[in-house]
Motif scaffolding. Structure first.
Motif, PDB file in Angstrom:
ATOM      1  N   TYR A 299       4.864  12.354   1.897  1.00  0.00           N
ATOM      2  CA  TYR A 299       4.401  13.131   0.618  1.00  0.00           C
ATOM      3  C   TYR A 299       3.952  11.890  -0.383  1.00  0.00           C
ATOM      4  O   TYR A 299       2.892  12.303  -1.161  1.00  0.00           O
ATOM      5  CB  TYR A 299       5.444  13.995   0.116  1.00  0.00           C
ATOM      6  CG  TYR A 299       5.548  15.102   0.832  1.00  0.00           C
ATOM      7  CD1 TYR A 299       4.686  16.118   1.095  1.00  0.00           C
ATOM      8  CD2 TYR A 299       6.759  15.619   1.572  1.00  0.00           C
ATOM      9  CE1 TYR A 299       4.808  17.364   2.074  1.00  0.00           C
ATOM     10  CE2 TYR A 299       7.049  16.637   2.393  1.00  0.00           C
ATOM     11  CZ  TYR A 299       6.228  17.408   2.766  1.00  0.00           C
ATOM     12  OH  TYR A 299       6.199  18.743   3.447  1.00  0.00           O
ATOM     13  N   LEU A 300       4.508  11.061  -0.510  1.00  0.00           N
ATOM     14  CA  LEU A 300       4.448  10.181  -1.720  1.00  0.00           C
ATOM     15  C   LEU A 300       2.897   9.498  -1.382  1.00  0.00           C
ATOM     16  O   LEU A 300       2.154   9.289  -2.100  1.00  0.00           O
ATOM     17  CB  LEU A 300       5.446   8.927  -1.607  1.00  0.00           C
ATOM     18  CG  LEU A 300       6.621   9.424  -2.406  1.00  0.00           C
ATOM     19  CD1 LEU A 300       7.775   8.090  -2.264  1.00  0.00           C
ATOM     20  CD2 LEU A 300       6.408   9.534  -3.677  1.00  0.00           C
ATOM     21  N   ALA A 301       2.831   9.222   0.061  1.00  0.00           N
ATOM     22  CA  ALA A 301       1.300   8.770   0.314  1.00  0.00           C
ATOM     23  C   ALA A 301       0.253   9.461   0.086  1.00  0.00           C
ATOM     24  O   ALA A 301      -0.753   9.182  -0.362  1.00  0.00           O
ATOM     25  CB  ALA A 301       1.316   8.307   1.742  1.00  0.00           C
ATOM     26  N   ASP A 302       0.624  10.797   0.013  1.00  0.00           N
ATOM     27  CA  ASP A 302      -0.603  11.755  -0.275  1.00  0.00           C
ATOM     28  C   ASP A 302      -0.712  11.735  -1.729  1.00  0.00           C
ATOM     29  O   ASP A 302      -1.860  11.922  -2.285  1.00  0.00           O
ATOM     30  CB  ASP A 302      -0.066  13.149   0.254  1.00  0.00           C
ATOM     31  CG  ASP A 302      -0.248  13.384   1.799  1.00  0.00           C
ATOM     32  OD1 ASP A 302      -0.893  12.810   2.345  1.00  0.00           O
ATOM     33  OD2 ASP A 302       0.680  14.285   2.361  1.00  0.00           O
TER      34      ASP A 302
ATOM     35  N   GLY B  41      -6.208   5.151  -0.142  1.00  0.00           N
ATOM     36  CA  GLY B  41      -5.006   5.354  -1.084  1.00  0.00           C
ATOM     37  C   GLY B  41      -3.766   6.054  -0.337  1.00  0.00           C
ATOM     38  O   GLY B  41      -2.632   5.540  -0.583  1.00  0.00           O
ATOM     39  N   HIS B  42      -4.084   6.903   0.631  1.00  0.00           N
ATOM     40  CA  HIS B  42      -2.720   7.311   1.509  1.00  0.00           C
ATOM     41  C   HIS B  42      -2.166   6.108   2.249  1.00  0.00           C
ATOM     42  O   HIS B  42      -1.055   6.043   2.449  1.00  0.00           O
ATOM     43  CB  HIS B  42      -3.178   8.484   2.483  1.00  0.00           C
ATOM     44  CG  HIS B  42      -2.326   9.112   3.216  1.00  0.00           C
ATOM     45  ND1 HIS B  42      -1.511   9.871   3.038  1.00  0.00           N
ATOM     46  CD2 HIS B  42      -1.648   8.372   4.532  1.00  0.00           C
ATOM     47  CE1 HIS B  42      -0.558  10.182   3.720  1.00  0.00           C
ATOM     48  NE2 HIS B  42      -0.857   9.097   4.857  1.00  0.00           N
ATOM     49  N   GLU B  43      -2.984   5.346   3.039  1.00  0.00           N
ATOM     50  CA  GLU B  43      -2.581   4.175   3.862  1.00  0.00           C
ATOM     51  C   GLU B  43      -1.998   3.198   2.880  1.00  0.00           C
ATOM     52  O   GLU B  43      -0.896   2.551   3.435  1.00  0.00           O
ATOM     53  CB  GLU B  43      -3.646   3.812   4.680  1.00  0.00           C
ATOM     54  CG  GLU B  43      -4.267   4.598   5.611  1.00  0.00           C
ATOM     55  CD  GLU B  43      -3.246   5.310   6.736  1.00  0.00           C
ATOM     56  OE1 GLU B  43      -2.273   4.765   6.995  1.00  0.00           O
ATOM     57  OE2 GLU B  43      -3.397   6.720   6.908  1.00  0.00           O
ATOM     58  N   LEU B  44      -2.534   2.820   1.828  1.00  0.00           N
ATOM     59  CA  LEU B  44      -1.709   1.806   1.046  1.00  0.00           C
ATOM     60  C   LEU B  44      -0.789   2.441   0.298  1.00  0.00           C
ATOM     61  O   LEU B  44       0.316   1.705  -0.032  1.00  0.00           O
ATOM     62  CB  LEU B  44      -2.860   1.215   0.277  1.00  0.00           C
ATOM     63  CG  LEU B  44      -4.087   0.418   0.560  1.00  0.00           C
ATOM     64  CD1 LEU B  44      -5.097   0.187  -0.444  1.00  0.00           C
ATOM     65  CD2 LEU B  44      -3.508  -0.756   1.359  1.00  0.00           C
ATOM     66  N   GLY B  45      -0.467   3.681   0.319  1.00  0.00           N
ATOM     67  CA  GLY B  45       0.963   4.182  -0.430  1.00  0.00           C
ATOM     68  C   GLY B  45       1.782   4.127   0.497  1.00  0.00           C
ATOM     69  O   GLY B  45       3.093   4.012   0.106  1.00  0.00           O
ATOM     70  N   HIS B  46       1.744   4.033   1.917  1.00  0.00           N
ATOM     71  CA  HIS B  46       2.889   3.683   2.586  1.00  0.00           C
ATOM     72  C   HIS B  46       3.427   2.399   2.269  1.00  0.00           C
ATOM     73  O   HIS B  46       4.602   1.972   2.285  1.00  0.00           O
ATOM     74  CB  HIS B  46       2.431   3.585   4.257  1.00  0.00           C
ATOM     75  CG  HIS B  46       2.084   5.024   4.793  1.00  0.00           C
ATOM     76  ND1 HIS B  46       3.323   5.885   4.718  1.00  0.00           N
ATOM     77  CD2 HIS B  46       1.029   5.504   5.155  1.00  0.00           C
ATOM     78  CE1 HIS B  46       2.846   6.982   5.157  1.00  0.00           C
ATOM     79  NE2 HIS B  46       1.275   6.865   5.633  1.00  0.00           N
ATOM     80  N   PHE B  47       2.542   1.180   1.874  1.00  0.00           N
ATOM     81  CA  PHE B  47       3.070  -0.071   1.516  1.00  0.00           C
ATOM     82  C   PHE B  47       3.843   0.180   0.010  1.00  0.00           C
ATOM     83  O   PHE B  47       4.830  -0.376  -0.326  1.00  0.00           O
ATOM     84  CB  PHE B  47       1.887  -1.047   1.432  1.00  0.00           C
ATOM     85  CG  PHE B  47       1.607  -1.619   2.721  1.00  0.00           C
ATOM     86  CD1 PHE B  47       2.421  -2.122   3.849  1.00  0.00           C
ATOM     87  CD2 PHE B  47       0.058  -1.753   2.895  1.00  0.00           C
ATOM     88  CE1 PHE B  47       1.965  -2.593   4.890  1.00  0.00           C
ATOM     89  CE2 PHE B  47      -0.233  -2.307   3.947  1.00  0.00           C
ATOM     90  CZ  PHE B  47       0.574  -2.654   5.062  1.00  0.00           C
TER      91      PHE B  47
END
Length: 439
Positions: A295-298, A220-226
């Motif tokens: 922070y959004l990725a978290d 979820g964190h890594e895909l949150g960067h996309f």
């Protein structure tokens, strides 16, 4: 695997002693630092983290400053980490990036003029060719196709890719086209090729010590960067930063102890510091947006895997040194045993059991050691790298937010299915670790 983890975690009762500073009872465990949770006696007996160069130091300071500001805004509910349009700093950053690329275009035009217009002189075409070489080095280019010890595509691991797709849907973005598996204590995402195809790297040094739900939080964190974007990783901005880094390296000081070095350093003094100033300016203009993206990725990590899993995931980087040390010890032990009779069997056993033994080793770390490492992290301003917000601020923001249940649940059967798909990759990477890590 679970049986191995439980047996490894079983140890004899630790000794208890009074703290020499405040008298509070402290627990003494072999192989771990003895410290006092009441007064922080001996909480950080090690040497401070070494500085990693002028630029890294500046970036780390900027990351800490913007990270603190954003953390305070998030906790106040001021929306500091919310999605929104580009601010003035972002607009200025893109303008500066265009200027950097404009210099590259100018060099290309100058090279063409020198080659075509000065062909009869002999020397001008040579200078033009040198400028063209510089242009080739400085040109922004898309990321390369994924490479690594193991590269998986959808047909190789449909269960893993299905999990990634489900996590991507939870955070609002499509999945990836390829997964790189290596031994690193890391995970990252990137885009490659002119079509912007997506790749994710899963380092088994990190993946294998996580619980199934922490793995969901990691995805979820890594895909949150996309899903949320990061202007520093955009094609335009990343290319400008890379061009400036190339210039900074080319214009670096020369210290061979001869007179000509003094002349060269004096000649490049102004260009070198101009480039350095532009790097610092771009860092200053983009760092806040980059921190917001983390922070959004978290937040995506908590949404996909649950707040609890996202919080414990942030603790895992604190034991990165222990992971590295364990893998090195396993490799060296196998190398020593490999010289005797039955050496091949010993090496094969080490390869076969590597990841289970690593997971058992990290599972045996007591909560008191994690708490000590969290306090050391806050004291030193630990972060994953020099552009991430300090880890303790990320943890504080997640802990202060409303608890979120997992949108994606990785139960035992699903975890076993993904593990079965990764088994060949695990074996391949383990073989490389045992054979190469000590070197």
């Amino acid at each position: 695997m679970e049986t191995v983890r439980q047996s490894a975690g079983a140890t004899q009762a630790p000794e208890v002693r009074p703290c020499p500073e405040c008298g509070t009872e402290v627990t003494v465990r072999a192989s771990y630092v003895t410290w006092c949770a009441a007064c922080d006696w001996n909480v950080d007996p090690g040497a401070p983290d070494p500085e990693r160069g002028r630029l890294a130091k500046v970036r780390r300071r900027l990351a800490a400053r913007h990270g603190e500001q954003l953390a305070e805004e998030i906790e106040r509910g001021a929306g500091g980490a919310g999605r929104g349009g580009p601010d003035r700093s972002t607009v200025l950053a893109f303008g500066l990036a265009l200027l950097v690329h404009g210099v590259t275009v100018g060099l290309f035009l100058a090279a063409v003029v020198l080659i075509i217009g000065g062909w009869h002189t002999g020397i001008q075409p040579v200078l033009g060719v040198l400028l063209l070489v510089a242009v080739v080095v400085l040109l922004p280019r898309p990321g390369r196709a994924p490479s690594g010890p193991v590269v998986l595509h959808r047909a190789d691991a449909p269960g893993l890719f299905g999990l990634i797709d489900e996590v991507g849907a939870a955070v609002g973005t499509p999945g990836v086209h390829a997964v790189v598996v290596d031994a690193s204590f890391n995970a990252w995402v990137s885009a490659y090729g002119y079509r912007g195809r997506r790749v994710m790297c899963l380092g088994l040094g990190l993946w294998e010590i996580l619980t199934p739900q922490e793995r969901v939080a990691l995805l979820g964190h890594e895909l949150g960067h996309f899903a949320n974007g990061d202007i520093r990783s955009s094609f335009l901005m990343n290319g400008a930063l890379r061009s400036l880094a190339e210039w900074h390296a080319v214009l670096g000081t020369v210290n061979r102890g001869i007179l000509v070095d003094w002349f060269l350093n004096a000649l490049t003094f102004l260009p070198r510091w101009t480039v350095y100033g532009m790097i610092r300016l771009l860092d200053g203009l983009t760092m806040r947006a980059s921190q917001r993206a983390e922070y959004l990725a978290d937040t995506g990590s908590a949404r996909a895997g649950s707040s609890g899993a996202a919080l414990t995931l942030l603790d895992r980087p604190l034991v990165g040194d222990a992971v590295e040390a364990h893998l090195r010890r396993e490799s060296m032990a196998a190398a020593r045993a490999g010289g005797g009779s039955g050496g091949r069997e010993v090496r094969e056993a080490a390869e076969r059991e590597l990841w289970e033994r690593l997971a058992a080793r990290i599972d045996s770390v007591p909560e008191s050691e994690y708490e000590r490492l969290r306090r050391v992290s806050a004291r030193r301003g630990h972060s994953v790298d020099d552009t991430h917000p300090p880890t303790h601020l990320r943890r504080r923001c997640l802990a202060s937010a409303d608890p979120q249940p997992a949108l994606v649940v990785c139960d035992d059967s699903r975890a076993r299915a993904v593990a079965a798909e990764l088994a060949p990759a695990r074996a391949d990477v383990a073989r490389r670790v045992i054979r190469d890590y000590a070197g």
